[in-house]
Design an enzyme around this catalytic site. Structure first.
Site, PDB file in Angstrom:
ATOM      1  N   ARG A  35      -3.413  76.559  -7.716  1.00 34.23           N
ATOM      2  CA  ARG A  35      -3.787  75.146  -7.563  1.00 34.23           C
ATOM      3  C   ARG A  35      -4.846  74.779  -8.586  1.00 34.23           C
ATOM      4  O   ARG A  35      -5.854  75.473  -8.737  1.00 34.23           O
ATOM      5  CB  ARG A  35      -4.322  74.904  -6.148  1.00 34.23           C
ATOM      6  CG  ARG A  35      -4.960  73.532  -5.919  1.00 34.23           C
ATOM      7  CD  ARG A  35      -5.399  73.395  -4.473  1.00 34.23           C
ATOM      8  NE  ARG A  35      -6.152  72.173  -4.214  1.00 34.23           N
ATOM      9  CZ  ARG A  35      -7.464  72.116  -4.033  1.00 34.23           C
ATOM     10  NH1 ARG A  35      -8.191  73.241  -4.106  1.00 34.23           N
ATOM     11  NH2 ARG A  35      -8.065  70.967  -3.793  1.00 34.23           N
ATOM     12  N   ARG A  76     -17.536  55.927  -2.136  1.00 33.28           N
ATOM     13  CA  ARG A  76     -18.944  56.309  -2.044  1.00 33.28           C
ATOM     14  C   ARG A  76     -19.825  55.066  -2.005  1.00 33.28           C
ATOM     15  O   ARG A  76     -19.480  54.028  -2.583  1.00 33.28           O
ATOM     16  CB  ARG A  76     -19.350  57.186  -3.234  1.00 33.28           C
ATOM     17  CG  ARG A  76     -18.560  58.488  -3.341  1.00 33.28           C
ATOM     18  CD  ARG A  76     -19.052  59.351  -4.487  1.00 33.28           C
ATOM     19  NE  ARG A  76     -18.245  60.547  -4.643  1.00 33.28           N
ATOM     20  CZ  ARG A  76     -18.394  61.649  -3.915  1.00 33.28           C
ATOM     21  NH1 ARG A  76     -19.349  61.692  -2.993  1.00 33.28           N
ATOM     22  NH2 ARG A  76     -17.632  62.703  -4.106  1.00 33.28           N
ATOM     23  N   LYS A 217      -0.822  65.210   1.185  1.00 31.04           N
ATOM     24  CA  LYS A 217      -1.926  65.808   1.928  1.00 31.04           C
ATOM     25  C   LYS A 217      -2.204  64.949   3.155  1.00 31.04           C
ATOM     26  O   LYS A 217      -2.520  63.764   3.039  1.00 31.04           O
ATOM     27  CB  LYS A 217      -3.159  65.905   1.032  1.00 31.04           C
ATOM     28  CG  LYS A 217      -2.967  66.846  -0.150  1.00 31.04           C
ATOM     29  CD  LYS A 217      -4.100  66.750  -1.147  1.00 31.04           C
ATOM     30  CE  LYS A 217      -5.417  67.249  -0.590  1.00 31.04           C
ATOM     31  NZ  LYS A 217      -6.481  67.242  -1.636  1.00 31.04           N
ATOM     32  N   THR A 275      -7.944  74.675   3.669  1.00 28.79           N
ATOM     33  CA  THR A 275      -9.357  74.365   3.888  1.00 28.79           C
ATOM     34  C   THR A 275     -10.068  75.347   4.822  1.00 28.79           C
ATOM     35  O   THR A 275      -9.686  75.523   5.974  1.00 28.79           O
ATOM     36  CB  THR A 275      -9.579  72.939   4.436  1.00 28.79           C
ATOM     37  OG1 THR A 275      -8.731  72.024   3.742  1.00 28.79           O
ATOM     38  CG2 THR A 275     -11.030  72.523   4.214  1.00 28.79           C
TER      39      THR A 275
END
Length: 478
Positions: A35, A76, A217, A275
């Site tokens: 990846r 953000r 995802k 993860t």
């Protein structure tokens, strides 16, 4: 190089694992797919990493998959006069379109799409949920909130929106540039971040035009709600548990992982669990017992692949992490309970020729105890449908298309070999027997099951199942 497990391993490349020698070491330790995280990789480095992976591939003589993971929208807040501020639970705090530095009452949110989409009652999670806000009033240019948990916010912390569906697509301008670059570099998979709805796949699919597999995802509640629709338009899925655990209650993530894994298998599409699988191995040479159990659970669930992130990209023990993950998977698959668990999760076949042949191949292989199932697959569809059955015996996937073999390297149980296209059935059967012997799946006197499409060289026509005996010369015995 034959693996002693069916589940595949993805290893993320990074500062600790970018050199060709280390990539070779990771592959030998068990990495089947590499990846490249485009959040931290520019185009020149990405192209160099692809070149190094392909160099290792040529050395080892095995197809290796490459996954380019697009960054997706990074939401953000702006900055503060004093870098950070402390808030009180219950106080009012506003996010707005004013670019001035923030204070204890407000901060700039440089994302008009959020300001337009948030409604009263929606939650806003800052800094991976360390600060939790609830919107009390939304005007389209500002969002007044009440602080419900946490008390600190600082410059440019991330914003998560578990209740809000943003109108803009999942591809940012950076993602579009990155997608064009990775397509030119000839990667095998592209992972799309922060998918919310099936429409988010449309732009990437239009650009890709079938040149790369699209992996969605699943990391937002909105995606979980529309999972079946997203699966239908995806080529593969990733259970991205990091952001999923921020935007949803942590206790719900294991159940969602099971739901995604089983839904993907039912659809016959690869699913990756990712993860924090061996997070402690970033700094320690061994994982915790809980992490070992976590990896094993993904294997028992029948996931196609399990992934390492920072463990292999930036950790102190990248090779050890891959080796440990491989050993955990091997041990889980050796468990006498494993076949029964996998069998209990087996979905019903679809009413297609490929599914009927794949089901028959699996049943016959277990009844006759042949050495292996050999499947010819040009586009990868037959290989995927055979893997969907999760047979107890190995699957040898032969493809004349190197890109197909690389793409299938993420799929459960498939040992992929690039082979020449055959002109007739006899040559095809001889090749299947020969490769089965050369790759260590069979020996003289064994039987193998072969699936293919007749007439030959027509993609999507799987309709033949053949039992072949291997003669003393390694070819089909008459």
């Amino acid at each position: 190089m034959r693996r002693n497990r069916r589940v595949k391993i993805l290893a993320t490349l990074g500062p600790a694992s970018s050199e060709e020698k280390m990539i070779r070491s990771l592959h030998e330790a068990g990495a089947d797919v590499f990846r490249i995280n485009m959040s931290h990789t520019d185009h020149d480095l990405m192209r160099e990493l692809v070149r190094r992976i392909r160099s290792v591939e040529a050395e080892v003589g095995r197809p290796i998959g490459i996954l380019a993971d697009l960054q997706g929208p990074k939401l953000r807040v702006g900055t503060f006069h004093n870098t950070a501020v402390t808030l009180d639970v219950g106080q009012e705090f506003t996010l707005d379109n004013n670019p001035e530095p923030g204070d204890t009452t407000r901060v700039y949110l440089p994302h008009p799409e959020i300001l337009e989409a948030v409604e009263a009652g929606h939650r806003l999670l800052i800094d991976d949920g360390r600060l939790q806000l609830v919107a009390t009033e939304a005007t389209g240019t500002s969002v007044k909130c009440r602080v419900v948990a946490g008390n600190k916010i600082s410059n440019r912390k991330g914003v998560s929106l578990p209740d809000t569906t943003i109108g803009s697509g999942a591809l940012t301008e950076k993602d579009r540039r990155d997608l064009d670059a990775v397509l030119e570099a000839d990667v095998d998979w592209v992972a799309l971040s922060f998918i919310q709805r099936p429409e988010d796949l449309a732009e990437a699919r239009k650009v890709a035009r079938g040149r790369v597999g699209l992996m969605s995802k699943i990391e937002k509640p909105q995606a979980v709600e529309r999972l079946d629709e997203i699966i239908e338009l995806s080529d593969a899925l990733m259970v991205a548990r990091g952001d999923l655990g921020v935007e949803m209650p942590l206790e719900k993530v294991p159940g969602i992982q099971k739901r995604i894994t089983r839904a993907a298998r039912k659809a016959g599409k690869p699913v990756v669990v990712a993860t924090q699988m061996l997070e402690s191995m970033i700094t320690a040479p061994v994982p915790t017992r809980a992490e070992v159990s976590d990896v094993s659970i993904a294997v028992y669930e029948g996931a196609d692949a399990i992934m390492l992130s920072a463990e292999s990209a930036a950790g102190q023990y990248p090779t050890e992490a891959v080796s440990m993950m491989s050993r955990i998977a091997e041990e889980a698959e050796r468990d006498p309970l494993y076949p029964g668990i996998i069998f209990a999760q087996r979905p019903n076949p679809e009413p297609t020729g490929a599914d009927a042949v794949s089901l028959a191949a699996r049943q016959m292989s277990e009844t006759l105890r042949v050495a292996t199932i050999v499947t010819y697959t040009a586009t990868g569809t037959t290989g995927l449908r055979t893997a969907r059955e999760r047979p107890q015996l190995p699957i040898l996937a032969l493809s004349p298309v190197v890109g197909t073999a690389r793409r299938l390297s993420v799929c459960w149980g498939l040992h992929c070999v690039v082979s020449q296209d055959q002109d007739n059935i006899d040559a095809m059967i001889d090749t299947a027997c020969r490769v089965a012997v050369e790759e260590g799946f069979a020996k003289a006197g064994d039987r193998v099951i072969i699936t293919a499409g007749v007439p030959l060289k027509i993609p999507g026509s799987t309709n033949m199942l053949r039992i072949a005996h291997i003669g003393s010369d390694g070819l089909s015995a008459v």
